[in-house]
Design a protein around this motif. Structure first.
Motif, short mmCIF file in Angstrom:
data_model
loop_
_atom_site.label_atom_id
_atom_site.label_comp_id
_atom_site.label_asym_id
_atom_site.label_seq_id
_atom_site.Cartn_x
_atom_site.Cartn_y
_atom_site.Cartn_z
N CYS A 291 0.86 -1.20 0.00
CA CYS A 291 0.00 0.00 0.00
C CYS A 291 0.89 1.24 0.00
O CYS A 291 1.10 1.88 1.04
N TRP A 293 0.43 4.16 -0.98
CA TRP A 293 -0.23 5.42 -0.63
C TRP A 293 -0.02 5.78 0.84
O TRP A 293 -0.18 6.93 1.24
N ASP A 296 2.42 8.64 1.60
CA ASP A 296 1.97 10.02 1.40
C ASP A 296 0.93 10.44 2.45
O ASP A 296 1.07 11.47 3.11
N TRP A 297 -0.09 9.62 2.60
CA TRP A 297 -1.24 10.04 3.39
C TRP A 297 -0.99 10.00 4.89
O TRP A 297 -1.66 10.71 5.65
#
Length: 375
Positions: A291, A293, A296-297
């Motif tokens: 994952c 992402w 960033d998140w």
């Protein structure tokens, strides 16, 4: 003529001190429309100066201008905090009276303090990185989360709270803080993290590790589960939950949630509707390899929680908050421990993702080639 890097933006931001003093001394600064107009002129004048100074060798990243102007307004916010707490005088009195009077609330003063210190430091770091051609994606994403959270609470809180009838034209000077971060966010997201290349074999080994082999991730999942419960509970408090447990908690532990300024209620609702879904997704990201992402998140989440908790904890204790809405002395430790842990957990999550990102990386043909070259 070019501003010396990275001292140029720093020196330019400090011009906020004489500018605010001179404007405050102008007798015409008593009309709300004039205040909004002079604010627009100052910002436009600053942008023109930046373009002139950088004309010979313009920066490669247009966000340089955004961060330079925002660093100027951060110094303005720092001046507001210093003046409202009695350390200085004669700089922003005109603006606080006829411009944005809601900034005199505990929440308003504390977001000025956060913007004048944390955001200001982040702007200088990003400006220096742009000048030196370095990567600033991680810092930029933390700033993005922090600024967006601040605006999502501050702007609606001004309108729906007890200061909703005192909205002046200067309120619309906040528009750049609402629009520019989205453009900046798109540019920041397109950049790559400054992570060392990881061989495909190490990525595969990390992917094969079960959750029981990652005790830190177990602890983070337990934190996220507790944070989900805490977020939902405080969201229900903001919606005036009538149960006995809600009544007891809001009066004995967080009476600030009853403050008619509305910022704390808006804060809890923003957390429940925007941060809660990510808390659930983060558990999935810690249990499912690849994952990417999460890199960033989690930084955006960390920045948002840091700003939100600073404003909420500070306002719950600040002397400008009416005594009946401050944290009772008997529950001070319970309030502080729960809220500080709620703020620190996301910082640890973001640090874990960036410090050891192998589990979150996806295996690509490029990473496989890199792994073969290093064998």
């Amino acid at each position: 003529m070019r501003l010396p890097e990275p001292m140029g933006p720093l020196l330019l931001s400090l011009t906020a001190i004489p500018v605010s003093y001179v404007v405050n001394s102008m007798s015409t600064m008593s009309d709300p429309i004039s205040i909004a107009g002079i604010g627009i002129l100052v910002l436009l004048g600053l942008l023109v100066l930046l373009v002139i100074f950088m004309q010979g060798d313009p920066p490669s990243d247009p966000l340089f201008y955004v961060f330079a102007i925002f660093s100027f307004t951060s110094v303005i916010d720092l001046i507001i905090w210093l003046e409202e707490d009695g350390y200085i005088s004669g700089f922003m009195e005109f603006y606080m009276k006829e411009g944005e009077p809601y900034l005199r609330t505990s929440h308003g003063i504390l977001i000025c303090l956060w913007d004048g210190t944390v955001h200001y430091l982040l702007y200088l770091i990003m400006l220096a990185a742009i000048a030196q051609g370095k990567n600033y994606k991680a810092v930029g994403q933390f700033w993005l989360g922090s600024l967006i959270m601040s605006m999502l609470v501050f702007l609606p809180g001004n309108v729906v709270g007890k200061y909703g009838t005192e909205i002046r034209p200067a309120f619309f000077l906040n528009a750049p803080y609402l629009m520019l971060p989205f453009w900046a966010g798109m540019r920041i997201f397109r950049e790559k993290h400054s992570l060392a290349k990881t061989p495909a074999e190490k990525v595969e080994m990390a992917h094969r590790e079960g959750i029981l082999q990652r005790p830190l991730d177990i602890a983070l999942i337990l934190f996220l589960l507790a944070a989900i419960v805490f977020t939902v509970f405080r969201g229900m408090l903001a919606l005036d939950c009538p149960s006995d447990s809600c009544f007891t908690y809001i009066y004995q532990y967080e009476p600030y949630l009853r403050d008619p300024v509305a910022y704390p209620k808006v804060q809890m609702l923003v957390s429940m509707f925007y941060l809660l879904p990510f808390q659930c997704l983060a558990i999935y990201g810690l249990l499912t390899p690849g994952c990417s992402w999460m890199l960033d998140w989690t930084l955006i989440y960390a920045g948002a929680i840091a700003q939100a908790q600073f404003a909420h904890i500070g306002s719950s204790l600040y002397h400008r908050t009416p005594y009946t809405y401050r944290v009772p002395h008997d529950s001070w430790w319970v309030f502080m421990i729960s809220n500080v842990l709620y703020a620190l957990g996301p910082q640890l999550l973001a640090y874990r993702c960036l410090r050891n990102p192998k589990y979150f990386l996806q295996r690509t043909s490029q990473s496989a080639e890199d792994g073969k070259k290093q064998d």
